[in-house]
Design a protein around this motif. Structure first.
Motif, PDB file in Angstrom:
ATOM      1  N   PHE A 171       0.864  -1.183   0.000  1.00 56.24           N
ATOM      2  CA  PHE A 171       0.000   0.000   0.000  1.00 56.24           C
ATOM      3  C   PHE A 171       0.890   1.218   0.000  1.00 56.24           C
ATOM      4  N   THR A 172       0.705   2.033  -1.012  1.00 56.13           N
ATOM      5  CA  THR A 172       1.488   3.265  -1.114  1.00 56.13           C
ATOM      6  C   THR A 172       0.665   4.359  -1.787  1.00 56.13           C
ATOM      7  N   THR A 173       0.946   5.545  -1.364  1.00 53.71           N
ATOM      8  CA  THR A 173       0.284   6.686  -2.005  1.00 53.71           C
ATOM      9  C   THR A 173       1.311   7.471  -2.815  1.00 53.71           C
ATOM     10  N   LYS A 174       2.503   6.923  -2.782  1.00 53.02           N
ATOM     11  CA  LYS A 174       3.586   7.675  -3.443  1.00 53.02           C
ATOM     12  C   LYS A 174       3.462   7.514  -4.958  1.00 53.02           C
TER      13      LYS A 174
ATOM     14  N   LEU B   1       7.136   1.494  -2.792  1.00 52.46           N
ATOM     15  CA  LEU B   1       6.919   0.058  -2.969  1.00 52.46           C
ATOM     16  C   LEU B   1       5.732  -0.401  -2.131  1.00 52.46           C
ATOM     17  N   GLY B   2       5.469   0.341  -1.069  1.00 53.96           N
ATOM     18  CA  GLY B   2       4.372  -0.038  -0.156  1.00 53.96           C
ATOM     19  C   GLY B   2       4.754  -1.191   0.763  1.00 53.96           C
TER      20      GLY B   2
HETATM   21  P1  ADP Z   1       5.976   3.374   0.427  1.00 56.39           P
HETATM   22  O1  ADP Z   1       6.791   4.278   1.310  1.00 56.39           O
HETATM   23  O2  ADP Z   1       6.744   2.608  -0.434  1.00 56.39           O
HETATM   24  O3  ADP Z   1       4.769   4.045  -0.028  1.00 56.39           O
HETATM   25  P2  ADP Z   1       5.222   2.398   2.915  1.00 56.39           P
HETATM   26  O4  ADP Z   1       4.640   1.141   3.422  1.00 56.39           O
HETATM   27  O5  ADP Z   1       6.469   2.838   3.592  1.00 56.39           O
HETATM   28  O6  ADP Z   1       5.406   2.328   1.428  1.00 56.39           O
HETATM   29  O7  ADP Z   1       4.136   3.526   3.107  1.00 56.39           O
HETATM   30  C1  ADP Z   1       2.858   3.328   2.802  1.00 56.39           C
HETATM   31  C2  ADP Z   1       2.119   4.625   2.670  1.00 56.39           C
HETATM   32  O8  ADP Z   1       1.874   5.233   3.903  1.00 56.39           O
HETATM   33  C3  ADP Z   1       2.830   5.711   2.019  1.00 56.39           C
HETATM   34  O9  ADP Z   1       2.670   5.617   0.582  1.00 56.39           O
HETATM   35  C4  ADP Z   1       2.184   6.974   2.496  1.00 56.39           C
HETATM   36  O10 ADP Z   1       0.974   7.222   1.786  1.00 56.39           O
HETATM   37  C5  ADP Z   1       1.819   6.585   3.835  1.00 56.39           C
HETATM   38  N1  ADP Z   1       2.754   7.157   4.770  1.00 56.39           N
HETATM   39  C6  ADP Z   1       3.739   6.522   5.377  1.00 56.39           C
HETATM   40  N2  ADP Z   1       4.419   7.368   6.189  1.00 56.39           N
HETATM   41  C7  ADP Z   1       3.804   8.566   6.083  1.00 56.39           C
HETATM   42  C8  ADP Z   1       4.029   9.828   6.681  1.00 56.39           C
HETATM   43  N3  ADP Z   1       5.019  10.065   7.585  1.00 56.39           N
HETATM   44  N4  ADP Z   1       3.187  10.859   6.344  1.00 56.39           N
HETATM   45  C9  ADP Z   1       2.187  10.663   5.464  1.00 56.39           C
HETATM   46  N5  ADP Z   1       1.927   9.493   4.900  1.00 56.39           N
HETATM   47  C10 ADP Z   1       2.735   8.442   5.160  1.00 56.39           C
END
Ligand code: ADP
Length: 632
Positions: free
Chosen positions: A575-578, A584-585
């Motif tokens: 799960f990712t919002t990036k 990679l999520g």
């Molecule tokens: P990725 O970093 O590859 O997206 P992660 O599992 O680390 O995967 O993160 C999942 C999602 O959680 C991120 O895409 C983001 O949307 C959200 N997220 C994580 N950390 C933060 C943060 N400090 N502030 C805002 N959103 C976050």
């Protein structure tokens, strides 16, 4: 040791003190009374024994001096009868002439001088003085009528006349001895000798003897003390006084009564007499011993002073009282000491008993403790055994869990990998065709895209491999070191980002592998940096605190926060919002799995002030840093 509660019943202090005070006061008063009683008894006994001794001694003295008085009196009893032998005397009595009177006067004068008496005189049967030894003196008895004198009346009737009296002419006292002079069996006159007894008084005074002689009327006729003379030793009735005054026996003496202050009869002829001393303020006491003088109706009384004896008795009484007080004091002291010793012995006994009891209990407890210690050791051994077994099982479970996670992710992984693979197949096919056509630029662009896709696939598999690795689930990590390493890894990015970092955590030792902790921190910090990218003011807080056996580290940023719709998916794999290929999520999923594998957890918080906070909780092994803030 338990105190018997019944024997220590609470009693008000006032009630316990008062009876003791009362008892002590009563004891003191009875001791004082006993002391006075013993002093009095001592005084009495001493006085009685002193009186006994004085009496024995006094009896000897009495006898001695009474005999001296008797011999003094009897010395002249023969003298009047001597005149019977003198012819001139009988001639004068039968036929008185002036010549014969002169003759007899001379004779009597000479006789009186030789015998040393006061006077010798001759009375006719009518009681008139015919001749006398003091015929030359102005106060001579010559011609005087002495028929009223008792000695004359006795003697004229043939009885010996004994009489003490004061001369009516001379006023001088004397002892009169009278004898009826016979001629042919008939009394023709009376011969009288007046004896001086003052010598006795002088002798007593010289010998410092206190004594007196009282006559048949109870009048003191001789006394060592002039004040006592002519005093009556017993009360005289008015008739007696009248009779004695008329007889002129004591001339005109008042015959007052001798008045002692006190008079106590102690026995036959024994009295204790006291009378006022000359200064009237004190009192003098005497032991009076009286004896009848032989051949007279007189009494001889000896006075022995009792003052010294009483003073001595007083001292003896006081000594007895003081001795008793001392003895009582010794007895009380001894009794108190005995009580103290008894109390001490009882206390020692109690202590000994308590000690023995304690030792017995200690021995019992020690035995119990030894037994429970042995039991505990067995239990520990068993627990360790169980723990080892558990750990092994847990390790297995963790590993199984990880594999299960990977299993769960396998569909997603397959999907994630299939997409680039499909793209790779298409791109590689296209590239071949472009190469065959000679379109090298397009072919190289495709190859670059293929490169990127391969990189991405490599990163996915590398992450999964690191996660699935079996070892180091139970290592140790220094937090400070891990933070520094994570920041170092990210230093290139941090240099590009205007970030303010707040470090507030202790240098604690945590139960997690050092590299895994660094990996978790890199994920959390990277996420925070990603969230805050493009912000003018980037703040990152690393706050640590001890919570019992756990250490909680909060990684907080002032980014935009997480959309509430996304919050439930945060820890889901992939799960990712990036945007694009950046996320990679897997970061949060793997970090949470690593924390759980180390016995900890990872949770997301969404502060109302904004931003996001991830709290990493891990078992605490050791805290050496005093700056670590303990849990309130
Ligand atoms: P990725 O970093 O590859 O997206 P992660 O599992 O680390 O995967 O993160 C999942 C999602 O959680 C991120 O895409 C983001 O949307 C959200 N997220 C994580 N950390 C933060 C943060 N400090 N502030 C805002 N959103 C976050």
């Amino acid at each position: 040791m338990q105190c018997p509660s019944a024997s220590f019943r609470a009693t008000p202090a006032a009630l316990t003190v008062k009876p003791r005070l009362l008892r002590h006061t009563l004891l003191f008063l009875s001791l004082v009374l006993l002391m006075l009683g013993i002093g009095y008894i001592g005084y009495n006994l001493s006085e009685q024994s002193g009186i006994r001794a004085l009496r024995v001694n006094g009896e000897r003295q009495l006898e001695l001096h009474a005999r001296a008085v008797e011999s003094e009196i009897n010395r002249y009893t023969y003298l009047p009868s001597l005149l019977e032998l003198e012819n001139s005397v009988s001639h004068l009595l039968l036929n008185p002439t002036p010549y014969r009177r002169t003759l007899v006067n001379d004779y009597l004068e000479g006789l009186n001088r030789r015998s040393g008496n006061r006077a010798i005189f001759l009375l006719d049967t009518t009681g008139r003085v015919l001749a006398t030894s003091n015929w030359r003196d102005a106060d001579s008895f010559l011609g005087e009528d002495l028929s009223f004198r008792a000695y004359y009346q006795e003697a004229v009737h043939g009885r010996p006349g004994r009489f003490y009296g004061v001369g009516s002419t001379t006023g001088e006292a004397g002892y009169y001895l009278a004898h009826g002079l016979r001629y042919q069996g008939r009394i023709i006159g009376v011969a009288v000798v007046k004896v001086k007894l003052e010598a006795l008084q002088e002798r007593w005074e010289k010998a410092r003897l206190q004594a007196f002689v009282s006559d048949e009327n109870g009048i003191i006729i001789l006394s060592s003390d002039p004040a006592l003379r002519m005093k009556a030793v017993r009360p005289l009735s008015a008739e007696d006084k009248e009779r004695l005054a008329r007889s002129l026996q004591y001339h005109w003496w008042a015959l007052n009564e001798w008045e002692p202050r006190s008079r106590e009869v102690l026995g036959d002829g024994l009295e204790a007499i006291s009378f006022a001393a000359s200064d009237q303020s004190s009192e003098v006491a005497y032991l009076a011993q009286t004896r009848t003088l032989n051949d007279t109706p007189w009494h001889f009384t000896l006075l022995s002073p009792l003052t010294d004896l009483r003073r001595e008795a007083m001292i003896q009484g006081m000594l007895a009282a003081v001795g008793f007080a001392f003895l009582a004091f010794l007895l009380i002291a001894w009794n108190e000491r005995r009580k103290v010793i008894a109390t001490r012995l009882a206390a020692r006994e109690a202590l000994l008993t308590a000690n023995n009891e304690l030792e017995r209990k200690i021995a019992e407890r020690t035995a119990d403790l030894r037994a429970s210690n042995a039991r505990l050791l067995d239990e520990i051994r068993e627990r360790k055994q169980t723990e080892d077994n558990l750990r092994k099982a847990q390790d297995g479970l963790v590993q199984a869990g990880k594999l299960a996670v990977i299993g769960q992710m396998s569909t997603s992984i397959a999907h994630e990998l299939n997409q680039p693979l499909a793209a790779l197949r298409t791109l590689s096919g296209n590239t071949v065709r472009f190469l065959q056509r000679g379109s090298l630029d397009t072919a190289s662009t495709n190859l670059a895209a293929i490169n990127e896709l391969v990189d991405r696939m490599g990163r996915i598999t590398a992450s999964l491999r690191a996660f699935a690795r079996r070892s180091d689930d139970h290592g140790q990590a220094r937090l400070g070191k891990a933070v520094d390493a994570a920041l170092f890894l990210l230093h290139a990015r941090l240099e590009r980002t205007p970030l303010t970092l707040h470090r507030d955590f202790g240098d604690v030792l945590l139960a997690i592998d050092q590299t895994r902790l660094e990996q978790i921190l890199v994920n959390l910090i990277t996420n925070a940096l990603d969230a805050m990218s493009g912000q003018p003011d980037c703040q990152l807080w690393l706050d640590g605190r001890i919570d019992g056996q756990t250490y909680r580290l909060q990684v907080r940023d002032n980014g935009p926060g997480i959309d509430p719709a996304n919050r439930v998916h945060l820890f889901e794999p992939f799960f990712t919002t990036k945007p694009g290929e950046t996320g990679l999520g897997l970061g949060l999923t793997l970090s949470a799995s690593l924390a759980t594998a180390a016995g900890g957890s990872l949770a997301a918080h969404h502060p109302e002030t904004g931003g996001t906070a991830f709290e990493l909780s891990l078992p605490l092994l050791e805290s050496t840093d005093s700056t670590a803030s303990p849990t309130p």
